[in-house]
Motif scaffolding. Structure first.
Motif, PDB file in Angstrom:
ATOM      1  N   GLY A  57      18.901  42.872 -10.463  1.00 51.34           N
ATOM      2  CA  GLY A  57      17.451  42.984 -10.403  1.00 51.34           C
ATOM      3  C   GLY A  57      16.954  44.065  -9.471  1.00 51.34           C
ATOM      4  N   SER A  58      17.747  44.431  -8.475  1.00 53.30           N
ATOM      5  CA  SER A  58      17.352  45.521  -7.590  1.00 53.30           C
ATOM      6  C   SER A  58      17.740  46.882  -8.165  1.00 53.30           C
ATOM      7  N   ASN A  59      18.711  46.898  -9.086  1.00 51.52           N
ATOM      8  CA  ASN A  59      19.138  48.159  -9.693  1.00 51.52           C
ATOM      9  C   ASN A  59      18.253  48.591 -10.844  1.00 51.52           C
ATOM     10  N   VAL A  60      17.877  47.641 -11.700  1.00 48.17           N
ATOM     11  CA  VAL A  60      17.181  47.994 -12.946  1.00 48.17           C
ATOM     12  C   VAL A  60      15.880  48.755 -12.700  1.00 48.17           C
ATOM     13  N   PRO A  61      14.972  48.295 -11.817  1.00 50.79           N
ATOM     14  CA  PRO A  61      13.709  49.031 -11.659  1.00 50.79           C
ATOM     15  C   PRO A  61      13.799  50.217 -10.704  1.00 50.79           C
ATOM     16  N   ALA A  62      14.928  50.382 -10.011  1.00 46.68           N
ATOM     17  CA  ALA A  62      14.982  51.347  -8.916  1.00 46.68           C
ATOM     18  C   ALA A  62      14.733  52.780  -9.379  1.00 46.68           C
ATOM     19  N   LEU A  63      15.526  53.286 -10.337  1.00 45.16           N
ATOM     20  CA  LEU A  63      15.373  54.682 -10.746  1.00 45.16           C
ATOM     21  C   LEU A  63      14.031  54.945 -11.441  1.00 45.16           C
ATOM     22  N   PRO A  64      13.575  54.101 -12.398  1.00 44.50           N
ATOM     23  CA  PRO A  64      12.235  54.359 -12.953  1.00 44.50           C
ATOM     24  C   PRO A  64      11.148  54.391 -11.886  1.00 44.50           C
ATOM     25  N   LEU A  65      11.215  53.460 -10.919  1.00 48.66           N
ATOM     26  CA  LEU A  65      10.219  53.457  -9.848  1.00 48.66           C
ATOM     27  C   LEU A  65      10.306  54.727  -9.006  1.00 48.66           C
ATOM     28  N   ILE A  66      11.512  55.150  -8.687  1.00 51.13           N
ATOM     29  CA  ILE A  66      11.665  56.331  -7.840  1.00 51.13           C
ATOM     30  C   ILE A  66      11.199  57.588  -8.568  1.00 51.13           C
ATOM     31  N   PHE A  67      11.494  57.704  -9.858  1.00 52.71           N
ATOM     32  CA  PHE A  67      11.010  58.864 -10.608  1.00 52.71           C
ATOM     33  C   PHE A  67       9.482  58.902 -10.608  1.00 52.71           C
ATOM     34  N   VAL A  68       8.846  57.762 -10.861  1.00 56.30           N
ATOM     35  CA  VAL A  68       7.388  57.704 -10.889  1.00 56.30           C
ATOM     36  C   VAL A  68       6.804  57.990  -9.505  1.00 56.30           C
ATOM     37  N   ILE A  69       7.351  57.329  -8.479  1.00 55.19           N
ATOM     38  CA  ILE A  69       6.818  57.485  -7.119  1.00 55.19           C
ATOM     39  C   ILE A  69       7.033  58.906  -6.615  1.00 55.19           C
ATOM     40  N   SER A  70       8.203  59.492  -6.892  1.00 63.06           N
ATOM     41  CA  SER A  70       8.473  60.863  -6.448  1.00 63.06           C
ATOM     42  C   SER A  70       7.478  61.833  -7.071  1.00 63.06           C
ATOM     43  N   ALA A 106      30.884  33.371 -13.216  1.00 62.17           N
ATOM     44  CA  ALA A 106      30.534  33.694 -14.602  1.00 62.17           C
ATOM     45  C   ALA A 106      29.270  34.547 -14.613  1.00 62.17           C
ATOM     46  N   VAL A 107      28.972  35.152 -15.768  1.00 61.56           N
ATOM     47  CA  VAL A 107      27.793  36.013 -15.856  1.00 61.56           C
ATOM     48  C   VAL A 107      26.550  35.238 -16.292  1.00 61.56           C
ATOM     49  N   GLY A 108      26.691  33.947 -16.582  1.00 61.80           N
ATOM     50  CA  GLY A 108      25.523  33.143 -16.943  1.00 61.80           C
ATOM     51  C   GLY A 108      24.991  33.504 -18.313  1.00 61.80           C
ATOM     52  N   ASN A 109      23.729  33.914 -18.379  1.00 62.09           N
ATOM     53  CA  ASN A 109      23.093  34.305 -19.631  1.00 62.09           C
ATOM     54  C   ASN A 109      23.663  35.664 -20.071  1.00 62.09           C
ATOM     55  N   VAL A 110      24.604  35.630 -21.016  1.00 66.05           N
ATOM     56  CA  VAL A 110      25.314  36.844 -21.407  1.00 66.05           C
ATOM     57  C   VAL A 110      24.353  37.878 -22.000  1.00 66.05           C
ATOM     58  N   GLY A 111      23.408  37.443 -22.830  1.00 59.94           N
ATOM     59  CA  GLY A 111      22.465  38.375 -23.431  1.00 59.94           C
ATOM     60  C   GLY A 111      21.620  39.091 -22.398  1.00 59.94           C
ATOM     61  N   LEU A 112      21.098  38.348 -21.431  1.00 63.24           N
ATOM     62  CA  LEU A 112      20.278  38.945 -20.382  1.00 63.24           C
ATOM     63  C   LEU A 112      21.104  39.861 -19.498  1.00 63.24           C
ATOM     64  N   TYR A 113      22.318  39.434 -19.186  1.00 67.33           N
ATOM     65  CA  TYR A 113      23.228  40.257 -18.374  1.00 67.33           C
ATOM     66  C   TYR A 113      23.536  41.575 -19.082  1.00 67.33           C
ATOM     67  N   ALA A 114      23.864  41.502 -20.392  1.00 66.01           N
ATOM     68  CA  ALA A 114      24.177  42.709 -21.151  1.00 66.01           C
ATOM     69  C   ALA A 114      22.955  43.622 -21.260  1.00 66.01           C
ATOM     70  N   LEU A 115      21.765  43.028 -21.390  1.00 63.89           N
ATOM     71  CA  LEU A 115      20.541  43.835 -21.459  1.00 63.89           C
ATOM     72  C   LEU A 115      20.363  44.657 -20.192  1.00 63.89           C
ATOM     73  N   ASN A 116      20.615  44.063 -19.041  1.00 61.20           N
ATOM     74  CA  ASN A 116      20.450  44.791 -17.782  1.00 61.20           C
ATOM     75  C   ASN A 116      21.434  45.945 -17.655  1.00 61.20           C
ATOM     76  N   LEU A 117      22.684  45.700 -17.986  1.00 55.67           N
ATOM     77  CA  LEU A 117      23.665  46.783 -17.921  1.00 55.67           C
ATOM     78  C   LEU A 117      23.344  47.859 -18.953  1.00 55.67           C
ATOM     79  N   ALA A 169      21.224  53.285 -20.252  1.00 56.58           N
ATOM     80  CA  ALA A 169      20.253  54.091 -21.005  1.00 56.58           C
ATOM     81  C   ALA A 169      19.438  54.988 -20.083  1.00 56.58           C
ATOM     82  N   VAL A 170      19.057  54.472 -18.908  1.00 53.26           N
ATOM     83  CA  VAL A 170      18.296  55.290 -17.954  1.00 53.26           C
ATOM     84  C   VAL A 170      19.123  56.485 -17.490  1.00 53.26           C
ATOM     85  N   LEU A 171      20.386  56.252 -17.176  1.00 44.84           N
ATOM     86  CA  LEU A 171      21.235  57.341 -16.705  1.00 44.84           C
ATOM     87  C   LEU A 171      21.485  58.368 -17.805  1.00 44.84           C
ATOM     88  N   LEU A 172      21.772  57.890 -19.013  1.00 41.24           N
ATOM     89  CA  LEU A 172      21.963  58.817 -20.131  1.00 41.24           C
ATOM     90  C   LEU A 172      20.675  59.570 -20.434  1.00 41.24           C
TER      91      LEU A 172
END
Length: 334
Positions: free
Chosen positions: A73-86, A272-283, A288-291
């Motif tokens: 949860g700390s990784n997913v919004p980090a780069l989009p937020l930094i691009f916008v804020i920068s 375990a990774v818990g909710n596999v669908g949600l976990y896979a969505l985050n990764l 996708a952001v990096l690519l």
């Protein structure tokens, strides 16, 4: 409200502590002559300390999903937020500087638009993408589901290789006093990080139960997101001073440590990774952001170096992508 307030107190303590550690590592970067991108890798150790500490505390208390959710949860919004804020930071200060320069030609010239050096792509973006892909392969491949001690060993070796490669980037040594005083000043920071992590995890567990949500969801959208905000808004100060490369490099390094070092406690206990669908969505979104950044990267010559400009169109793509991620995540949770 009480538990939410305690989460804020815990995160505030961790951020205060990480800033003290950042000051020490910043002095060491200059003293050792580490390049700006390599310095981002060094400072990332401090900025990732909240996620690492939360994972240790969550495993020790028997709630590993809180740590896993916080790391993602700390990784997913980090780069989009930094691009916008920068972009917004530089744009806003540039307009003010242009107006002042027109009224007073002797004043400082307006700063350039935010630029990220090409070196940051090869030293930061590609290793980050590799870590995301590796974590997905280790935890989602049939027969390898979840985190195991072997996964932790592999991630630790990859993290060590990344640090060696990043820190070896050539830089200019800056004469400065011995960091001895900074070391003593950083000691309370370590204590604040540990105490803040314990408070944040305990409060997160109570808040998740009160809201009727899983620990993974609470870590993703409450604790993890709140951890990402102070780190992301540091991009405002860095971009204003023309250090967009440092802002992006520190965020990427933070992400790499969060997906390697912070995963070690979870791997040791075989979480375990818990909710596999949600976990896979985050990764998947991280990849996708990096690519997307590398695909949209437009190189421009700045002196003898090459950089990429953050334009409104590029920033808008990342912001829209994050909004789409939130919509899909909400549907998966519902």
């Amino acid at each position: 409200m009480l538990w939410f307030a305690l989460i804020l107190v815990g995160i505030g303590a961790m951020q205060w502590g990480s800033q003290r550690v950042c000051a020490l590592l910043g002095e060491l970067r200059k003293h050792w002559g580490i390049a700006e991108t390599g310095g981002g890798a060094l400072l990332g150790l401090a900025t990732a300390s909240p996620e690492i500490s939360v994972n240790i505390a969550s495993v020790a208390l028997g709630w590993p999903d809180i740590g896993l959710g916080t790391a993602l949860g700390s990784n997913v919004p980090a780069l989009p937020l930094i691009f916008v804020i920068s972009y917004v930071s530089t744009r806003w200060h540039r307009r003010r500087a242009v107006a002042e320069h027109r009224q007073n030609p002797d004043s400082a010239p307006p700063p350039p638009m935010p630029q990220v050096k090409e070196q940051a792509v090869w030293l930061q973006m590609l290793p980050y993408l590799f870590v995301v892909a590796l974590l997905a392969a280790l935890t989602l491949t049939p027969g390898w589901e979840g985190l195991q001690p072997l996964d932790g060993l592999i991630l630790a070796l990859v993290c060590a290789a990344y640090m060696v490669r990043a820190l070896r980037a050539p830089g200019e040594r800056v004469p400065c006093q011995s960091p001895g005083r900074k070391t003593l000043a950083a000691l309370p920071g370590f204590a604040a990080i540990a105490a803040g992590a314990l408070v944040a995890v305990l409060a997160s567990r109570q808040l998740n139960q009160a809201l009727g949500i899983s620990d993974l969801v609470g870590g993703l959208f409450i604790t993890g997101f709140l951890c990402a905000l102070p780190e992301s808004f540091s991009a405002w100060r860095l971009s204003r001073s023309g250090r967009a490369t440092s802002a992006v490099s520190a965020a990427v390094a933070d992400g790499i440590y969060s997906l390697t070092l912070a995963m070690l406690p979870l791997a040791i206990v075989g979480a375990a990774v818990g909710n596999v669908g949600l976990y896979a969505l985050n990764l998947g979104f991280l990849g996708a952001v990096l690519l997307g950044y590398m695909a949209l990267n437009r190189r421009v010559v700045v002196g003898e170096a090459r950089s990429s400009l953050l334009t409104p169109a590029r920033v808008g793509v990342f912001a829209a992508g994050y909004c789409a991620y939130v919509v899909v995540a909400v549907r998966l949770i519902a």
